[in-house]
Design an enzyme around this catalytic site. Structure first.
Site, short mmCIF file in Angstrom:
data_model
loop_
_atom_site.label_atom_id
_atom_site.label_comp_id
_atom_site.label_asym_id
_atom_site.label_seq_id
_atom_site.Cartn_x
_atom_site.Cartn_y
_atom_site.Cartn_z
CD GLU A 1 -5.30 -7.68 -5.70
OE1 GLU A 1 -4.60 -7.21 -4.78
OE2 GLU A 1 -6.30 -7.10 -6.17
CD GLN B 1 -7.24 -4.13 -1.15
OE1 GLN B 1 -7.51 -5.05 -1.91
NE2 GLN B 1 -6.26 -3.26 -1.41
CB CYS C 1 -4.21 -5.42 -8.62
SG CYS C 1 -4.01 -3.90 -9.57
CE1 TYR D 1 -0.66 4.84 -7.87
CE2 TYR D 1 1.37 3.90 -7.01
CZ TYR D 1 0.67 4.52 -8.04
OH TYR D 1 1.31 4.80 -9.22
#
Length: 373
Positions: free
Chosen positions: A363, A194, A329, A223
């Protein structure tokens, strides 16, 4: 944040608005997209206005005897040389200019055919620097790169076509204070991380707030990457199954699990499509032979897909879960996926995270609970 390159380098595009105005614009965008599915208050998590980005890549612009950092389209002469970059966190800021001085002082070794430099840093002042070349790297390069490691107190690696020169480790170690605890993450230079540590912590803690509303059970994550969400959320569930397609990310996730002394997580290298096939019993995978999938009683799933959103099979699978935490996202594909998910679930919480200040990118996250009856 002020920067003389605002708008011209292509990295930060909303320079015409002050930061609070940017947040308002982004909030309106996300709220409009979620309006058909959620009429409650959208929680907004802002970012530091400057020094927020822990990853950065700069092209190298060669002009006579000198080179500079650059952004933009190099092939079309659209490059803008960079004299400052207030978006990067201080562990990058304090090293990148010293590095450029050393590159320019070494025309035959460090500078020759160098075309890009990548930085990966942590809030604990670790920094990994990757130097990319259009030539084979030799012993002379290794010797000067080792001096750079000492000078910059950083890890340095060189890459060229079919060559990777590793001088020490290939990772940095981040420590984040999350929900009253310190979590340690190994982050590899070629793996996904991130980009905004401050917002990342807020994002994880928002997901934890939702997990605390769940009465235990088992937890499924697709994920999962290096375990960014997995590790902190694992304490609120009995057993955890987390899937990820990248071998490097799975390797990091296993390391991170051990570093944090967590023993209720099983990581499996599967794409989201493969995860759906395995859990639906459609297909068996030899890599799962040591995992008893039938022993899990999933109450909650977290998905954090790429910009394309979820595939139909995964949407079908998670529609059977009681609780869904969806981190996105791309609010457009989130809205698309909610058209299906809200047939079985209700959106009860929604949030927006400003991972990328001064850009149009935003996001978001939603927490869904299965409808009764």
């Amino acid at each position: 944040m002020t920067c003389k390159h605002f708008g011209s380098c292509g990295s930060c595009s909303l320079y015409v608005l002050d930061y609070e105005a940017q947040l308002v614009k982004k909030r309106e965008k996300v709220a409009e997209l979620l309006a058909p599915f959620y009429q409650g208050e959208l929680e907004v998590f802002d970012s530091p206005d400057s020094h927020y980005r822990a990853r950065a890549e700069f092209r190298i612009w060669h002009d006579g005897d000198r080179c500079d950092y650059a952004m933009g389209n190099m092939e079309r002469n659209g490059a803008v040389t960079i004299e400052e970059c207030p978006k990067v966190i201080m562990p990058i800021e304090k090293r990148m200019w010293k590095l450029l001085v050393k590159i320019n002082a070494s025309p035959d070794v460090l500078k020759r055919k160098l075309f890009a430099v990548e930085f990966l840093a942590t809030t604990t002042d670790e920094c990994f620097i990757t130097m990319l070349y259009h030539r084979k790297l030799d012993e002379a390069w290794e010797e000067e790169a080792k001096e750079l490691e000492s000078l910059l107190d950083a890890k340095v690696m060189g890459r060229s076509r079919k060559q990777k020169v590793v001088l020490s480790d290939e990772y940095v170690t981040e420590k984040l204070e999350i929900d009253g605890r310190t979590y340690t993450y190994v982050e590899y230079e070629s793996g996904f991380t991130q980009p905004n540590p401050a917002v990342n912590v807020k994002m994880i803690e928002w997901a934890i707030t939702q997990a605390k509303k769940v009465d235990g059970g088992d937890f499924l994550e697709a994920y999962c990457g290096l375990g960014n969400f997995t590790l902190p959320l694992s304490r609120y569930f009995d057993k955890v199954l987390a899937t990820e397609i990248s071998k490097r990310s799975i390797h990091a996730a296993l390391q991170n699990c051990e570093l944090n002394g967590i023993d209720n997580i099983t990581f499996a290298r599967l794409s989201s499509e493969e995860m759906t096939e395995a859990l639906s019993g459609v297909r068996q995978f030899s890599r799962l032979k040591a995992i008893d999938l039938g022993s899990y009683n999933f109450s909650t799933v977290l998905v954090d897909p790429p910009r394309a959103g979820l595939d139909e099979g995964t949407i079908g699978l998670i529609s059977g879960m009681e609780y869904i935490i969806y981190i996105s996202c791309n609010p457009e594909t989130l809205a698309r996926d909610l058209e299906t998910l809200t047939q079985t679930h209700e959106v009860v919480e929604a949030a927006m995270y400003d991972q990328f200040p001064h850009t149009d990118h935003v996001e978001s996250g939603v927490f869904l609970v299965k409808k009764k009856g």
